[in-house]
Design an enzyme around this catalytic site. Structure first.
Site, short mmCIF file in Angstrom:
data_model
loop_
_atom_site.label_atom_id
_atom_site.label_comp_id
_atom_site.label_asym_id
_atom_site.label_seq_id
_atom_site.Cartn_x
_atom_site.Cartn_y
_atom_site.Cartn_z
N THR A 130 3.02 -1.86 -1.35
CA THR A 130 4.31 -2.51 -1.14
C THR A 130 5.01 -1.86 0.05
O THR A 130 5.58 -2.54 0.90
CB THR A 130 5.17 -2.44 -2.42
N HIS A 184 -3.91 3.07 -6.46
CA HIS A 184 -4.09 2.92 -7.91
C HIS A 184 -4.93 1.72 -8.31
O HIS A 184 -5.23 1.54 -9.49
CB HIS A 184 -2.73 2.90 -8.62
N GLN A 195 -6.95 -5.47 -2.87
CA GLN A 195 -8.02 -5.75 -3.83
C GLN A 195 -9.40 -5.65 -3.19
O GLN A 195 -10.41 -5.72 -3.88
CB GLN A 195 -7.83 -7.14 -4.46
N THR A 249 7.79 14.65 3.02
CA THR A 249 6.66 15.51 2.71
C THR A 249 5.61 14.70 1.97
O THR A 249 5.92 13.92 1.07
CB THR A 249 7.13 16.71 1.87
N CYS A 287 2.83 -8.48 -13.08
CA CYS A 287 4.29 -8.50 -13.08
C CYS A 287 4.85 -9.66 -13.89
O CYS A 287 5.94 -9.58 -14.40
CB CYS A 287 4.86 -8.52 -11.68
#
Ligand code: PLP
Length: 681
Positions: A73, A213, A191, A249, A338
């Site tokens: 995102t 992830h 994907q 950082t 979602c």
């Protein structure tokens, strides 16, 4: 404990054990700040450099930029911001720019939302233009050809998250080249990572975001590729990390973990081959076809990632499918993650011109390239169990006649409800207040149970029973002569096995009483249930007794039924919730407590383990609650512990019993999701 089978890899994945170890090392041992010039910092810098070098080789970054960030995102924001800032500058310099921000109709929401956001914030006022896809999810190249000359930015994903459909990037590149467009090109590669070969610098792609992830790295880490020469504007300014491209950082634990995953991909010794993954998908598809007759796959397998199946089953909602799979501990999703909570139609399948039943009922089953044979075989067995559970519940047609149901069943829709009185011994039933939207459900239930419908009665004279009567075919005597309420002419009562139904005329309405009659008379003390369109307690009081339950045919607040006696305090008493930690002690203190599973029968049947606390549970779905409540109130009143998946349905059940005066009704807070199930039977 029955292990869960996680088949929702397109939503997220578990973290690779070696990546967890690398993250722990980056937090525990090599915890330095890679910007520090001392030894501890340098050790961290090595980790960062190694991970980047690996990504650069693996993705073919060439002279382009490769920065680490928080995920796709963010990568999409940075890419959109970079392209739009450059467009604005070009326009301010008097150069002609395209007027369209073109994006594929099946893009992840992050893309059109970012386009709209930055277009507005930067005051560009370009037009967002959806690029349609065909029924296989492939972009309409003719449309792209027509739009490309006016395009300022084109966004097309490499592979779709809901369907796994792979974009023909070479064909899109050819169209962009052939039209001579100056448009920038963003390709969401989330994907694709680990599933498709990418050689980015060899393409015209300007921006390619990635997310850790989705491929066994943790959440909160990702990457963005930017082609050499493509415009770039940092999204985050500050200490100048990532060569000033992305300040803050670095998330070293995430980067170290992602680095391990990328290294495994590069070595090629950790993940399954395309061929193996495709054979797993074929096995899952075969099990789905066998277990769920009529299943339709919404993604063309030959044009999709081998790790994604998207399917719909005629007559079954995505909620029902999700519930049965979840009960079998097979984690799948409906549509995209979602929108999983709402069963809204999938915009991706809508864009692919799928009919509404498929787009609203779709289930995505996706696994990662670490999937193994044993898990897939286990998943296939559980899919078969789900099919059997749905057949036994009459939700999908079955060759074998289902075990006949007996008693009272409430079928609800949007606050209104129909009631069915079932008699297993005579295989006959009565329908009270059939709702038009329940026609299909009642018809398939009656057909599957092979019941004869003795009567279809309504509480109001103007009710339409014709649709159901037509649908029932041979299961209903079409020559029966009835009055305006559907009541058989000249009948004082209707006998259904041991049960008797009587009608009570009341002005423009009719109420019904159900109980066990002595001869032809249904005495007040023998009336178990009264059915009424309105809370006609006063009219019914002389004909019923204190234990009679009044079953409304409107049930907006999921009350199920009310007592004829004055309602007890309807609020949720503070001791009604039992949490999973307190459950064992409670069950030990109350050996007579009954555990009641209020999930649907197919969820109960698909669960291969006893109830929480290792005790056998009784299956009483909410639609059967009224019947059982009547028994529990008349019986010994042992403690009742209701549970379901999340604690929602069980809370309603416990509230009902408390309202009806049962002082020892409890709900397991958090449901099965929080209470570990005992070892599988
Ligand atoms: N793009 C696609 C195709 C995705 O599947 C996702 C994840 O849901 C995203 C973008 C967003 O990724 P992230 O969770 O890293 O922000």
């Amino acid at each position: 404990m029955t292990t869960e089978i996680y088949l929702d890899g397109n939503a997220t994945t578990a973290v690779l054990p070696a990546a967890i170890a690398a993250a722990a090392d980056a937090m525990g041992q090599r915890y330095g700040n890679p910007s520090s010039s001392h030894g501890t910092g340098l050790q961290a810098k090595v980790l960062l450099d190694q991970a980047r070098a690996c990504a650069i080789r693996l993705l073919g970054v060439g002279d382009g930029r490769l920065m680490f960030n928080s995920g796709a995102t963010e990568g999409i924001q940075t890419a959109v911001l970079s392209a739009l800032v450059a467009l604005r500058e070009r326009r301010e310099r008097g150069e002609a720019i395209g007027s369209l921000l073109v994006y594929g109709a099946t893009e992840h929401k992050a893309v059109p939302e970012s386009l709209a956001h930055w277009n507005r914030l930067l005051g560009l006022n370009l037009t967002l233009q959806k690029l349609p896809v065909d029924q296989d999810g492939a972009h309409d190249l003719a449309q792209l050809r027509a739009l490309a000359p006016q395009a300022a930015l084109v966004c097309t994903m490499a592979a779709n998250n809901e369907t796994g459909v792979i974009t023909d990037l070479a064909a899109i590149e050819a169209v962009l080249a052939e039209t001579g467009t100056a448009a920038y090109w963003l390709v969401d590669c989330v994907q694709a990572l680990g599933k498709l070969d990418l050689n980015l610098a060899a393409t015209r792609i300007d921006y390619a975001p990635f997310s850790g992830h989705k491929l066994y790295a943790p959440k909160g880490v990702g990457m963005l590729y930017v082609r050499a020469g493509a415009p770039f504007t940092p999204l985050i300014m500050g200490g100048g990390q990532e060569s000033g491209q992305r300040s803050g950082t670095e998330n070293m634990a995430g980067i170290a973990a992602l680095g391990v995953v990328l290294a495994a991909l590069e070595r090629g010794d950790t993940f399954r081959s395309h061929h193996q993954l495709a054979s797993y998908r074929a096995r899952l598809a075969e099990s789905l076809r066998a277990a769920l007759p009529g299943v339709v796959f919404n993604n063309p397998f030959d044009k999709s990632l081998p790790t994604t199946l998207n399917f719909s089953v005629p007559g079954l909602s995505s909620r029902e499918l999700m519930d049965v799979f979840d009960a079998a501990q097979v984690r799948v999703s409906s549509g995209s993650a979602c929108s999983a909570a709402k069963a809204a139609p999938s915009y991706v399948l809508d864009a692919m011109h799928a009919p509404l039943w498929r787009s609203a009922g779709a289930i995505r089953m996706s696994f990662g390239p670490l999937a193994d044979e044993a898990t897939i075989n286990d998943a296939c067995r559980r899919i078969e169990r789900c099919g059997a559970a749905l057949r036994a519940s009459c939700l999908i047609p079955s060759e074998r006649t289902a075990v006949p149901h007996d008693g009272l069943l409430q079928l609800g829709a949007e606050g209104a409800c129909s009631w069915l009185v079932l008699d297993a011994a005579s295989r006959s039933c009565i329908v009270i207040d059939p709702l038009p939207e329940m026609t299909e459900r009642i018809e398939s239930y009656v057909r599957c149970q092979n019941y004869q419908v003795r009567a279809i009665v309504s509480t109001r004279a103007d009710a339409d029973r014709g649709v159901l009567i037509d649908a029932l075919g041979r299961h209903f005597d079409h020559h029966a002569v009835t009055d305006a309420y559907g009541w058989p002419a000249a009948a004082a009562t209707i006998k259904l096995g041991a049960r008797t139904l009587a009608s009570v005329a009341d002005g423009a309405a009719c109420h019904y009483l159900l109980g066990v009659a002595d001869g032809d008379t249904l005495a007040p003390h023998a009336v178990r249930f009264a059915f009424s369109a309105r809370p006609a307690v006063d009219a019914l009081r002389p004909l019923t007794c204190a234990q009679t339950l009044l079953c409304p045919t409107r049930d907006e607040h999921n009350q199920f039924c009310v007592g004829m006696a004055a309602p007890a305090n309807a609020g949720a008493p503070s001791d009604m919730q039992l949490d999973s930690a307190a459950l064992d002690a409670f069950l030990q203190a109350h050996p007579d407590a009954q555990l009641i599973d209020v999930r649907e029968p197919y969820e109960f049947a698909a669960t291969a383990a006893p109830g929480p606390g290792g005790r056998q549970a009784l299956s009483v779905p909410l639609g059967r609650l009224a019947e059982h409540a009547s028994d529990w109130l008349r019986g010994e009143r042992a403690p009742l512990v209701f549970f379901c998946r999340s604690g929602n349905r069980s809370q309603k059940a416990a509230q009902l019993l408390r309202r009806l005066g049962h002082a020892q009704a409890y709900s397991l807070g958090g449901g099965l999701a929080l209470a570990p199930l005992a070892k599988a039977a």
